[in-house]
Design an enzyme around this catalytic site. Structure first.
Site, mmCIF file in Angstrom:
data_model
loop_
_atom_site.group_PDB
_atom_site.id
_atom_site.type_symbol
_atom_site.label_atom_id
_atom_site.label_comp_id
_atom_site.label_asym_id
_atom_site.label_seq_id
_atom_site.Cartn_x
_atom_site.Cartn_y
_atom_site.Cartn_z
ATOM 1 N N HIS A 1 27.734 -18.522 -36.319
ATOM 2 C CA HIS A 1 26.379 -19.034 -36.424
ATOM 3 C C HIS A 1 25.921 -19.616 -35.107
ATOM 4 O O HIS A 1 25.017 -20.445 -35.058
ATOM 5 C CB HIS A 1 26.280 -20.068 -37.548
HETATM 6 S S1 FES Z 1 29.056 -21.648 -35.899
HETATM 7 FE FE1 FES Z 1 29.405 -21.489 -38.003
HETATM 8 S S2 FES Z 1 31.534 -21.273 -38.062
HETATM 9 FE FE2 FES Z 1 31.187 -21.522 -35.975
#
Ligand code: FES
Lengths: 438, 193
Positions: free
Chosen positions: B158
């Site tokens: 993410h």
């Molecule tokens: S940014 Fe969501 S798990 Fe690393």
């Protein structure tokens, strides 16, 4: 339940009479799915999707039970046992593809079913409990599908399990304990795989139970219909059998044809290639995505990238994702408009289609890497999702000027098709294609 | 009302000797039975819930020895500890300077490099390779991987960005990459766990 003019079951044979006074199962079916269940006569093909969802569940249960005879829930051999099913087990490839494609189809059908309910206002009184039970089924489906996906123990399985179980660690204070408790360890491992197998086997039967309640709750007020107007008398209904059994069977034929196309020609079109790589706890695939049917919710989870209002971005994401589903439970009370069907709600109809588009945008963003412009678009779409339920729907319900409702289902049907009864029936038939946006 | 009176009258007729109003012997028995059943149910639920917690073999702590000699300055290796990846990195002097130049008040999880390393061994940064967002393995430890906008680690899931000291700088993750408990056995090897 049902309407006073519903036909009553008359056992014809001696055996029928014998059973009727001991275990009246035929009477029950006659009243629930047979000629004894009067149904609005104007249901279109969108009303097939409830039955289709039931069939999809049955396909999942049958293929799943069979797969369970060959699958081994152990991290050492789980992936290989799936390949064993694909290569060695007689017809194993077909059964597994039916199960995998079947899951996607189940969700597709249920999404149409849900949006049908949204369009025709089927969540409104007196069908709120019916709607709530449907949402419970939806939640159970998501849990079941997620755990089933983990069983393959490929890369997406493992990292999907890591990410989803980590959602719980966002809970303040007890989060870590819950996370460890769910996994039975500190990372997904054998304990996790075993419990997921156990629960994946159990949940479909619980879904089946809730479906019985869902259908029961449906049979108390009876089906809603495209006009959203209540049934007023016998002229508004036809018996479920043979009218809708025939219509449902036709829909089922189309559904199974499409299903077969995917099972036999496009079995992996809806899946992720990365799940054909065995799970590796030391390396995350470059791009983790859930199956397509969870992408809109995944996009909402990803929409929060900074902390605000003293709450961590991580917790915001989790809260928002849950809220996106929980909001649906409040819909019957957020939409206070007395008119059910969007046929007679010109303004709400526009926003319904914007909402559909918003869900598609969310789904698309959910499948993209976390880079611009998808992050920003995802954030806007997520904001709109909440605005739709919390601002737009309540406001429209207050201020919209709705169109005049027909006096009855019968009147609306006659106005549309029956006016000149003598002239060209072929022409009128051409207009019967069910379109929700008419 | 009528039925209530008739019930009391009936029980009175059965001779429990209490007036129609007030607590009857049977009320007490109902409550006692219910309470006993509730305690019994709770006593069964506890082990049924607790069985899902990590079992003894999972809990048995394992520690590993890690040899740091093959790690060149500016490089990192990935090791496995309790099923989780460990990143061990040798920082270059410039990287240490970059990490120390950051005003820690601007950080989401304020920590200096010194707080994340062992005294006298500031160049060895040993962290878990587990993103504090939802647990993916960030990129950047292996040669040629995307190290993100802050030159440390980048989580592909993410988009969390960590700097060269493994501190969270952007994206949804709440905390810095966790530093496990470890101790130097010799100048070039550590025991983790
Ligand atoms: S940014 Fe969501 S798990 Fe690393």
């Amino acid at each position: 339940m049902s309407f006073p003019w519903a036909k009553h079951y008359q056992p014809t044979s001696e055996f029928g009479k014998y059973m009727d006074s001991r275990l009246p199962l035929p009477r029950f079916i006659y009243g629930a799915l047979g000629a004894g269940y009067p149904t609005p006569k104007n249901l279109n093909y969108f009303y097939n999707f409830g039955v289709l969802a039931g069939v999809a569940l049955v396909i999942q249960i049958i293929t799943g039970v069979v797969l369970g005879m060959h699958y081994a829930a152990n991290t050492g051999i789980a992936f290989d046992s799936v390949e064993h099913i694909m290569r060695d087990v007689n017809s194993g490839w077909m059964i597994r593809y039916m199960h995998a494609v079947g899951a996607s189809f189940f969700f597709a059908v249920v999404y149409v079913h849900i949006f049908r309910g949204l369009y025709y206002g089927s969540y409104k009184p007196p069908r709120e409990v019916l709607w709530l039970l449907g949402l419970v089924i939806f939640l159970l489906m998501m849990a079941t599908a997620f755990m089933g996906y983990v069983l393959v123990w490929g890369q997406m399985s493992f990292w999907g399990a890591t990410v989803i179980t980590n959602l719980f660690s966002a809970v303040p204070i007890v989060g870590e304990a819950i996370h460890t408790w769910l996994l039975g360890g500190f990372a997904p491992d054998n304990a996790t795989l075993n419990r997921f197998f156990s629960l994946h086997y159990l949940l479909p039967f619980i879904i089946f139970g809730v479906i019985i309640l869902h259908v029961w709750a449906l049979h108390i007020p009876g089906s809603n219909n495209p006009t959203g107007v209540d049934v007023k008398g016998p002229q508004d209904t036809v018996p479920f059998h043979p009218y809708y059994t025939a219509k449902d069977f036709f829909g089922l034929g189309v559904y199974l044809t499409l299903f077969s196309v995917f099972v036999f020609f496009l079995p992996n079109a809806l899946g992720e290639v990365d799940n054909y790589v065995p799970a590796n706890p030391l390396s995350t695939p470059t791009h983790i995505v859930p199956e397509w049917y969870l992408l809109p919710f995944y996009a909402i989870l990803k929409a929060f990238t900074t902390d605000f209002l003293l709450v961590k971005a991580k917790l915001w994401g989790v809260i928002a994702m849950l809220a996106a589903i929980v909001l649906l439970f409040f819909l019957p009370w957020l939409d206070t408009s007395p008119v059910r069907s969007n046929r007679y709600r010109p303004l709400n109809r526009i926003f319904f289609w914007i909402f559909v588009a918003d869900c598609l945008v969310l789904g698309y963003c959910g499948g993209q890497l976390a880079v611009e412009p998808w992050v920003r678009i995802g954030q806007l779409a997520a904001a709109y999702y909440f605005a739709h339920f919390l601002i737009i729907i309540p406001l429209i319900a207050r201020f919209e000027k709705t169109l005049p409702l027909p006096n009855s289902i019968s009147e609306s049907v006659l106005a549309k098709y029956g006016k000149p009864p003598a002239s060209g029936s072929a022409g009128t038939l051409g207009g019967t294609a069910p379109q929700p946006a008419e | 009302m009528a039925s209530e009176t008739s019930v009391s009258a009936a029980s009175g007729a059965h001779g429990d000797g209490l007036p129609p109003e007030g607590e009857r012997r049977r009320d007490f028995l109902y409550v006692a039975t219910g309470a006993f059943a509730a305690v019994g149910a709770a006593a069964v639920v506890v082990p049924l819930v607790n069985q899902m917690n990590p079992s003894a073999d999972v809990l048995a702590l394992a520690s590993i020895d890690l040899d740091l000699t093959p790690i060149q300055p500016g490089q990192a290796i990935v090791a496995s500890w309790r099923g989780k990846p460990i990143f061990a990195r040798q920082l270059t002097p410039q990287e240490i300077a970059t990490a120390n130049a950051v005003d820690i008040k601007t950080l989401r999880d304020p920590q200096t490099l010194a707080e994340r390393t062992k005294p006298g061994n500031e160049k060895w940064l040993i962290t878990l390779g587990v993103c504090t967002h939802l647990g993916c393995v960030p990129l950047g430890a292996r040669e040629g991987e995307n190290r993100g906008d802050y030159g440390g680690y980048y989580c592909p899931c993410h988009g969390s960005q960590y700097d060269i000291a493994g501190r969270i700088r952007g994206g949804p993750a709440p905390k810095n990459l966790e530093v496990p408990t470890y101790a130097f056995k010799s100048p070039t090897s550590v025991t983790i766990g």
